[in-house]
Design an enzyme around this catalytic site. Structure first.
Site, PDB file in Angstrom:
ATOM      1  N   ASP A 678       0.831  -1.200   0.000  1.00 38.76           N
ATOM      2  CA  ASP A 678       0.000   0.000   0.000  1.00 38.76           C
ATOM      3  C   ASP A 678       0.869   1.255   0.000  1.00 38.76           C
ATOM      4  OD1 ASP A 678      -2.667   1.296   0.291  1.00 38.76           O
ATOM      5  OD2 ASP A 678      -1.803   1.976   2.185  1.00 38.76           O
ATOM      6  N   LYS A 682       1.562   4.428  -2.912  1.00 40.19           N
ATOM      7  CA  LYS A 682       1.526   5.858  -2.607  1.00 40.19           C
ATOM      8  C   LYS A 682       2.793   6.575  -3.076  1.00 40.19           C
ATOM      9  CE  LYS A 682      -1.519   5.168   1.378  1.00 40.19           C
ATOM     10  NZ  LYS A 682      -1.673   5.236   2.843  1.00 40.19           N
TER      11      LYS A 682
END
Length: 814
Positions: A678, A682
């Site tokens: 995750d 980003k």
């Protein structure tokens, strides 16, 4: 003398006729009035339909005739006292018997000529004028039903007869002057000099009133209908349309010509010739000022007075090298159309003389094409003129206002407003008077265009956003709650009107074009939601074709992200915390960004990184202002930061992971966070914002957990593996803590390389003091070289994520 005309809606019921009576009585002297009336609402259409049935040999025409009889006899019984009813009923039946005989003839011969249709159509006004005159008498107003045969004299163009003004004016003066009773005149109908009944075309009752007013040199003409005057746009299509206080004759002509239904275009000409003011009023709100049409209206600051449109338009174009410099081309072109009685609505010609384009009614397109190709047959055969090109299913929009010629930027505002909403302009026309700017668009975009332009020119202080929200889970529900709490304040302070038009989750959807009330969305969704899926939802959204539409994706669903291209192609803005699209392959990321720019809409995903923190917008502002980004590093996962701030000797790793899930910080499958994937998405998104074409596989991830904790296995096995490792992890963490340091999962990008790794940071480092679920991002740039620009704050949770989405929505409004 003042002439009052009442339309079909004003006289549609006995109750409404009494309202008409009240309007008439409100004038100081009834003796100085003349009243023109239409047929009862819907009667003319009914008469035409009845005639068509008889022509087809369908006995159903008798049922329609019976309904007409019942309607008019009911009006007699409700308006006239019993002592007078019998004579009036006898007269009504006499007229209806005459109508029945005509229809019986049509039924027998199976033929309906225009002449016969005119005669049949005249009965609506003949009946209404008689009954209304009798109702006036019943209520103390001396009145009589005027004989249409004594008034308007026309030629024999049945269905749309042309008035012979010289003889008509003489007859009107002779018949209506020096009478002590109020004349109630049937509108719409006339007669030839040989006594044959004609009609003046649909909307002809207005025309009748104007003809009478001009013949009598009236002080004014009042046209009473069911709306508060001429509106800035068609109120059936533009809900925020407002009445226009005053118009010039020229402005009113333009608006009526381009589809403003409240007044029939020929009505204005007789009044204009005598400079008679026209007042448009509402029978049902007589106190409302209405619209005044006059020679010298009061000056208005608004450059545009109104917007109108005509649908079912075809564009017909002739082009070719043989037209350049050749004399007589235009004459032959328009002569061919005139010979076929094709009305030209709009004209535009290339300055090179290479082409001529006209807008005509679509029903005339084939006939017009054949006429022109026949006229230019030799040139087409020689290849110097092309065959006629026809584009169907179009509409014409018109902006009208005398002050437009003195106001720069009107055309620019028009075209930019349409462009931002994905409405393509096919052709443009503007006269040298600059009274009217017309443009041709696709018919499917007509309503959207009307609302878009109306907002731009008449509601410029108010920005209406139409939201379509996907996802009613934690983030979606929180967002809807935040908007509900702030909606009134946004409208009051920022003039932003946010309407929730569509709402869906994985199972059902609900739509309301007028807006789903914010306070009742849960109840409405539960009670009225219908089975749906994302494909059906976005198709419906595209069909509604609303201006300033925003698709808000509050999911983490790849199927929803897959619809972004479809939506952007239709000029629909997107706001989303869903990282899937922006972190997919670079081609898709770039395609969506490029498509949004091309369509003039927004694709905003601020919450993809740092929830509600202004990270992407800060980075974008740095780049747009000319700064160069050298390095990005930070703690991008509120989940992981919470974990490393909370794990201790007393709180084991598995316990803290479960807490993060319960608090909504972690994904339902915590391995997405624990693996660093995750965070990798980003940092990749931020790198792409700088212009780097990074792919996910280019991000180097150094896991801090063993492979068996991150593998794709049942959740029970995951928890078991995590617990078996947590003692080892706690030993490592305690050792780092004893050195006055702490663990932080840091993402970095520098020189085109991105890394995710667990770092030991001491108390002097900005990352050390980041507590709870906070994020911190450091931008090292040319301007911020010695001291990085820091963005810090809460980076996880439904409230801050929803707030970030909300901020993106407001950013679109601004």
């Amino acid at each position: 003398m003042i002439v009052l005309k009442f339309g079909g809606s004003s006289v549609s019921t006995p109750e409404n006729i009494l309202k008409v009576l009240a309007v008439v009585k409100s004038h100081a002297s009834v003796n100085e009035l003349a009243v023109v009336v239409s047929a009862f609402g819907g009667v003319t259409d009914s008469l035409i339909n009845t005639s068509r049935l008889a022509e087809k040999g369908d006995l159903a025409y008798k049922e329609e005739l019976k309904k007409l009889e019942e309607r008019h006899l009911t009006a007699v019984k409700e308006l006239i006292h019993a002592t007078r009813q019998s004579a009036i009923i006898a007269n009504v039946k006499f007229l209806l018997n005459e109508l029945e005989d005509i229809l019986q003839g049509v039924y027998l011969v199976k033929e309906l000529s225009l002449k016969t249709l005119d005669f049949v159509s005249s009965f609506g006004e003949r009946l209404s004028s008689y009954l209304i005159a009798e109702a006036f008498k019943e209520n103390g107003v001396p009145a009589f039903a005027a004989d249409y045969r004594q008034l308007i004299i026309t030629d024999r163009t049945y269905g749309n007869a042309k008035v012979k003004f010289e003889v008509t004016n003489a007859r009107v003066k002779q018949y209506l002057t020096n009478t002590n009773e109020l004349p109630v005149i049937p509108g719409f109908v006339g007669t030839t000099e040989h006594g044959e009944t004609t009609t003046l075309g649909r909307g002809g009752s207005d025309y009748t009133a104007a003809i009478v007013a001009a013949a009598l040199d009236s002080a004014s003409l009042e046209i009473w209908t069911d709306v508060n005057g001429m509106m800035t746009a068609d109120p059936r299509r533009v809900k925020n349309a407002i009445p226009i206080e005053e118009l010039s004759y020229e402005e009113a002509l333009e608006l009526s010509y381009f589809g403003a239904k409240i007044i029939y275009p020929p009505t204005i000409q007789p009044a204009l010739s005598k400079k008679i003011p026209i007042r448009l009023k509402n029978t049902f709100e007589p106190a409302a000022p209405g619209t005044l049409i006059t020679q010298n209206p009061r000056q208005s600051e608004a450059p545009v007075k109104g917007i109108a449109s005509i649908e079912n338009i075809a564009l017909l174009t002739i082009s070719g090298s043989g037209m350049v410099g050749a004399s007589g081309i235009a004459m032959r072109f328009f002569g061919a159309l005139a010979n076929q009685k094709v009305n030209v609505i709009l004209i535009t010609q290339a300055s090179s003389e290479h082409s001529i384009t006209v807008g005509i009614n679509q029903r005339d397109a084939t006939r017009a094409q054949l006429a022109i190709e026949q006229e230019f047959q030799l040139e087409i055969q020689a290849g110097i003129v092309d065959k006629v090109n026809i584009q169907n299913d179009l509409a014409i929009l018109a902006l009208v206002g005398l002050n437009m010629k003195n106001t720069p930027g009107i055309a620019g505002k028009l075209f930019s407003s349409l462009g931002r909403n994905g409405i393509n302009i096919i052709a443009i026309a503007q006269g040298t008077s600059e009274l009217n700017i017309s443009c041709v668009i696709q018919k499917k975009d007509e309503e959207k265009a009307l609302n878009t332009i109306h907002e731009a020119f008449f509601l410029s202080d108010i920005k209406t956003l139409h939201l379509f929200v996907v996802g009613t889970g934690t983030v979606g529900a929180t967002l809807l709650k935040q908007i509900k709490n702030q909606a009134f304040n946004l409208y009051k302070t920022l003039a932003i009107d946010i309407k929730l038009i569509g709402l869906t989750n994985s199972k059902q959807a609900v739509f309301n074009e007028k807006g789903i009330p914010w306070a009742q969305w849960e109840e409405i969704f539960e009670q009225k939601g219908q089975e749906s899926n994302i494909e059906i939802f976005v198709e419906r959204m595209a069909e509604l074709n609303l201006p300033n539409a925003i698709f808000v994706d509050c999911t983490a669903n790849p199927d929803v992200a897959a619809t972004y291209k479809f939506l952007l192609e239709r000029s629909i803005s997107i706001v989303t915390p869903n990282k899937i699209a922006a972190s997919s392959n670079y081609h898709t990321y770039k395609e969506l960004k490029t498509l949004a720019a091309k369509r003039g809409v927004k694709y905003l995903y601020e919450t993809n990184v740092g929830a509600g923190l202004p990270i992407i917008s800060t980075l974008t502002d740095l780049i747009r202002s000319g700064d160069t980004v050298h390095k990005i590093e930070g703690i991008f996962s509120g989940t992981m930061n919470y974990l490393f701030n909370t794990v201790s000797a007393d709180k084991k790793l598995s316990t803290v992971v479960q807490e993060a899930m319960d608090l909504g910080y972690a994904e339902p499958d915590p391995r997405i966070d624990l693996s660093g994937k995750d965070v990798a998405r980003k940092i990749m998104i931020l790198a792409r914002e700088t212009g780097d074409n990074l792919e996910l596989e280019d991000v180097h991830i150094k896991p801090f957990l063993p492979a068996n904790c991150l593998q794709d296995s049942p959740m029970d096995q995951f928890w078991q593996n995590l617990r078996s490792y947590e003692d080892t992890f706690e030993g490592q963490r305690a050792e780092v803590e004893s050195q006055g340091k702490g663990y932080r999962l840091v993402a970095s990008w520098e020189d085109g390389k991105a890394r995710i790794e667990l770092r030991e940071v001491d108390k002097s480092h900005p990352f050390y003091s980041v507590s709870g679920s906070d994020n911190i991002i450091l931008f090292t740039t040319e301007r911020y070289k010695t001291q990085p620009l820091i963005v810090k704050g809460s980076g996880a949770g439904a409230e801050v994520t929803a707030a970030g989405v909300f901020a993106d929505i407001i950013r679109i409004a601004n």
